[in-house]
Design a protein around this motif. Structure first.
Motif, PDB file in Angstrom:
ATOM      1  N   GLU A 110      43.301 -24.154  19.904  1.00  0.00           N
ATOM      2  CA  GLU A 110      42.487 -24.052  18.319  1.00  0.00           C
ATOM      3  C   GLU A 110      43.024 -22.654  17.733  1.00  0.00           C
ATOM      4  OE1 GLU A 110      40.146 -25.845  16.558  1.00  0.00           O
ATOM      5  OE2 GLU A 110      40.706 -27.382  18.200  1.00  0.00           O
ATOM      6  N   ARG A 146      40.940 -33.079  24.394  1.00  0.00           N
ATOM      7  CA  ARG A 146      39.758 -32.393  23.426  1.00  0.00           C
ATOM      8  C   ARG A 146      38.656 -32.333  24.250  1.00  0.00           C
ATOM      9  NH1 ARG A 146      39.465 -30.821  18.511  1.00  0.00           N
ATOM     10  NH2 ARG A 146      37.670 -30.980  17.302  1.00  0.00           N
ATOM     11  N   MET A 163      37.229 -28.919  21.013  1.00  0.00           N
ATOM     12  CA  MET A 163      38.470 -28.246  20.415  1.00  0.00           C
ATOM     13  C   MET A 163      39.546 -28.662  21.216  1.00  0.00           C
ATOM     14  SD  MET A 163      37.328 -23.922  21.068  1.00  0.00           S
ATOM     15  CE  MET A 163      36.421 -24.392  22.551  1.00  0.00           C
ATOM     16  N   ASP A 164      40.773 -28.618  20.556  1.00  0.00           N
ATOM     17  CA  ASP A 164      42.207 -29.198  20.999  1.00  0.00           C
ATOM     18  C   ASP A 164      42.532 -28.270  22.107  1.00  0.00           C
ATOM     19  OD1 ASP A 164      42.218 -31.219  19.341  1.00  0.00           O
ATOM     20  OD2 ASP A 164      43.311 -30.017  17.823  1.00  0.00           O
TER      21      ASP A 164
END
Length: 188
Positions: A83, A57, A61-62
């Protein structure tokens, strides 16, 4: 120079995001130290080297943290953001947010440009996100430190946008390329 101003996603302050970048960088350094002493047998082979992928992360955001190793040594690291924004322009907003944070840490980018492959949406900034996902527009920003080249890239194709950051070791770049070329030569 292109700029987009607006609230950051998730309502976090820029200082919070900077801490997140620093924490992810520290976790990456710790992982690199672990990798240099012991590489697990579960790795996947990739272009004459190895690739390790871990979920991460970063900047709210992933992302997938991708570590590329050559002969057991870390040569490059890449964050590939995962994302899935409903608006194509949100990818552009994310690019600007990451670029702003990196500029705060590394200074102004040495290269900061928009590359148009098709001018269809050039005159309408509200459609630049759509231009990216069609593959008509690419944004790139890059920085260099004494040890590392850093490239932030927003590009797309087939209505899919891709945001990624790649770190390349300057010292190991030529070495990694020579190892890859030697491996390819051995196949001939």
């Amino acid at each position: 120079r292109m700029e987009r101003v607006g609230p950051s996603e998730g309502g976090r302050e820029p200082g919070d995001q900077r801490r997140t970048v620093n924490e992810a960088t520290a976790r990456g350094r710790k992982l690199v130290k672990q990798l240099s002493t012991s590489i697990e047998d579960t790795r996947a082979k990739y272009e004459g080297g190895d690739i390790l992928v871990y979920p991460e992360r970063l900047v709210d955001m992933d992302a997938d943290a991708v570590y590329l190793l050559v002969s057991g040594r870390l040569a490059r690291a890449k964050y590939m953001f995962r994302e899935d924004f409903t608006s194509a322009n949100r990818y552009l907003d994310a690019f600007i947010r990451v670029k702003t944070l990196f500029s705060g840490k590394y200074g102004e980018p040495g290269d900061d440009r928009a590359i148009w492959h098709d001018d269809l949406y050039r005159e309408d900034p509200d459609d630049w996100g759509r231009a990216v996902e069609r593959g008509d527009l690419t944004f790139v920003a890059s920085w260099a430190t004494p040890q590392t080249e850093i490239v932030l890239l927003l590009h797309g194709n087939d209505y899919q946008s891709h945001l990624e950051v790649e770190y390349t070791s300057i010292r190991l770049k030529l070495w990694a390329e020579s190892v890859k070329n030697d491996a390819e030569h051995d196949l001939i």
